[in-house]
Write an enzyme that holds these catalytic residues in place. Sequence first.
Site, short mmCIF file in Angstrom:
data_model
loop_
_atom_site.label_atom_id
_atom_site.label_comp_id
_atom_site.label_asym_id
_atom_site.label_seq_id
_atom_site.Cartn_x
_atom_site.Cartn_y
_atom_site.Cartn_z
N PHE A 1 -28.35 -8.99 -38.83
CA PHE A 1 -26.93 -8.99 -38.49
C PHE A 1 -26.55 -7.92 -37.48
O PHE A 1 -25.52 -8.04 -36.81
CB PHE A 1 -26.09 -8.77 -39.76
CG PHE A 1 -26.17 -7.36 -40.31
CD1 PHE A 1 -25.36 -6.35 -39.80
CD2 PHE A 1 -27.07 -7.03 -41.32
CE1 PHE A 1 -25.44 -5.05 -40.29
CE2 PHE A 1 -27.17 -5.74 -41.80
CZ PHE A 1 -26.35 -4.75 -41.29
N LYS B 1 -33.49 -18.74 -36.93
CA LYS B 1 -32.71 -18.47 -38.14
C LYS B 1 -32.08 -17.09 -37.98
O LYS B 1 -32.76 -16.07 -38.09
CB LYS B 1 -33.60 -18.52 -39.38
CG LYS B 1 -32.84 -18.36 -40.70
CD LYS B 1 -32.76 -16.92 -41.12
CE LYS B 1 -32.07 -16.75 -42.45
NZ LYS B 1 -31.06 -15.69 -42.46
N ARG C 1 -24.85 -13.47 -42.09
CA ARG C 1 -23.67 -12.60 -42.00
C ARG C 1 -23.02 -12.66 -40.62
O ARG C 1 -21.87 -12.27 -40.47
CB ARG C 1 -24.08 -11.16 -42.32
CG ARG C 1 -24.57 -10.98 -43.75
CD ARG C 1 -25.08 -9.57 -43.97
NE ARG C 1 -25.43 -9.32 -45.36
CZ ARG C 1 -25.89 -8.17 -45.83
NH1 ARG C 1 -26.06 -7.16 -45.00
NH2 ARG C 1 -26.17 -8.02 -47.11
N SER D 1 -35.22 -5.34 -42.60
CA SER D 1 -35.55 -4.19 -43.45
C SER D 1 -37.03 -4.16 -43.78
O SER D 1 -37.73 -5.17 -43.69
CB SER D 1 -34.73 -4.23 -44.74
OG SER D 1 -35.12 -5.35 -45.53
N CYS E 1 -31.77 0.20 -36.12
CA CYS E 1 -33.07 0.76 -36.47
C CYS E 1 -33.48 1.90 -35.55
O CYS E 1 -34.48 2.57 -35.82
CB CYS E 1 -34.13 -0.34 -36.46
SG CYS E 1 -34.48 -1.01 -34.82
N GLU F 1 -34.12 4.61 -45.72
CA GLU F 1 -33.27 4.12 -44.64
C GLU F 1 -31.91 3.76 -45.24
O GLU F 1 -31.80 2.84 -46.05
CB GLU F 1 -33.88 2.90 -43.96
CG GLU F 1 -33.03 2.38 -42.82
CD GLU F 1 -33.62 1.15 -42.14
OE1 GLU F 1 -33.57 1.09 -40.90
OE2 GLU F 1 -34.13 0.26 -42.84
#
Length: 486
Positions: A154, A178, A182, A231, A286, A386
């Site tokens: 997202f 894909k 969100r 993640s 990130c 994180e």
Amino acid sequence: MITTEIKRVKNHINGEWVESTGTEVEAVPNPATGKIIAYVPLSPKEDVEKAVEAAKAAFETWSKVPVPNRSRNLYKYLQLLQENKDELAKIITLENGKTLTDATGEVQRGIEAVELATSTPNLMMGQALPNIASGIDGSIWRYPIGVVAGITPFNFPMMIPLWMFPLAIACGNTFVLKTSERTPLLAERLVELFYEAGFPKGVLNLVQGGKDVVNSILENKDIQAVSFVGSEPVARYVYETGTKHGKRVQALAGAKNHAIVMPDCNLEKTVQGVIGSAFASSGERCMACSVVAVVDEIADEFIDVLVAETKKLKVGDGFNEDNYVGPLIRESHKERVLGYINSGVADGATLLVDGRKINEEVGEGYFVGATIFDGVNQEMKIWQDEIFAPVLSIVRVKDLEEGIKLTNQSKFANGAVIYTSNGKHAQTFRDNIDAGMIGVNVNVPAPMAFFAFAGNKASFFGDLGTNGTDGVQFYTRKKVVTERWF
């Protein structure tokens, strides 16, 4: 075009917008207000199978289109993205929450990725060596691999998909995308513009949804490769599951990026750089700076200026140009972040700027303000994990060597930065730090699209990163030809 009506999101399969065959949907709120702006389908396996069938059929002809012709289509797509960049930025702010300034920057980085893809004729060129033996020539040729898929997060709903499908398609592959459930609206617009550019049906297919779509992609025998950004736990799962099913996988994962602040740095520029890296895009990236290792000699002065400047940052709706920190993506993520802030306090860190205390005028959105901790150590969760939020931890170190050691003890190794005016310090940092992307007086060391993007350790699973020649190699297979003619 942005409207006030609640949108019912569809899939795009074989050149047409189609309803999902499933019945389950998820509400999509505006993170700045909490108000519902769309409903996205949580598509079942059957929708993925239809998308793959369409992509597989399209591959038979698309892979044979001359490489320069494929690039010409991408030039048209690039032009459409440029013409619609203001609208695209507004969609990002609407559904993601980041400020319009940050969204505009993301749009530009996405456009740069498409610019790279237009140069595919050069990037796909093979190698040749004549007369490797008497009358024998050797050469390497690159070919597309088939149907490939991308699973995107997202936090960069434009840039990251554009890392993937333009380059893959330019290499002659067809694609199943894909995106995050969100942020489905930007994905729709990217696909609309793609087909306005004149691409044949089935070359790009969009399937909206959640984990069922992910699993269907990873298990589908006709998908040859999967690109993923997300993640660390999910990246690990995607890599292990995809490779188990015989796929080529690149999975870009989490981060805990450190910045080392040396006494010889330019203090003013360093402070502004850390603020931008830590708190822009609400820290939901990130490559954000989440830990500063500051050398004792300059620590007090650096922290005083950093805190004073951070307290000036305004929090609120990203459409208000006065605001610097927008909302987090969801209420559940906000509660998670507040839990980390509370744990930092409980573990004994000193809370210098408290993002829990923000002006009530921000309304019902999912807001957490810029947060700074001092006195952090490696035993604390706020150093280890994180957080993906505007939360910055400060660790005081005695020298560069200790700062490098601290940084390398993290399980993540995505990006790392040093602020210094000493070339020897920069060289020592570069040679000894364990990170995939390194910055010297560069706040966010995310490389331009013509370089590869990937971290080390738990920040990346795979071999070839995204973008650059890594991306071309990932989306193609080599054929080595040894030939002799009589």
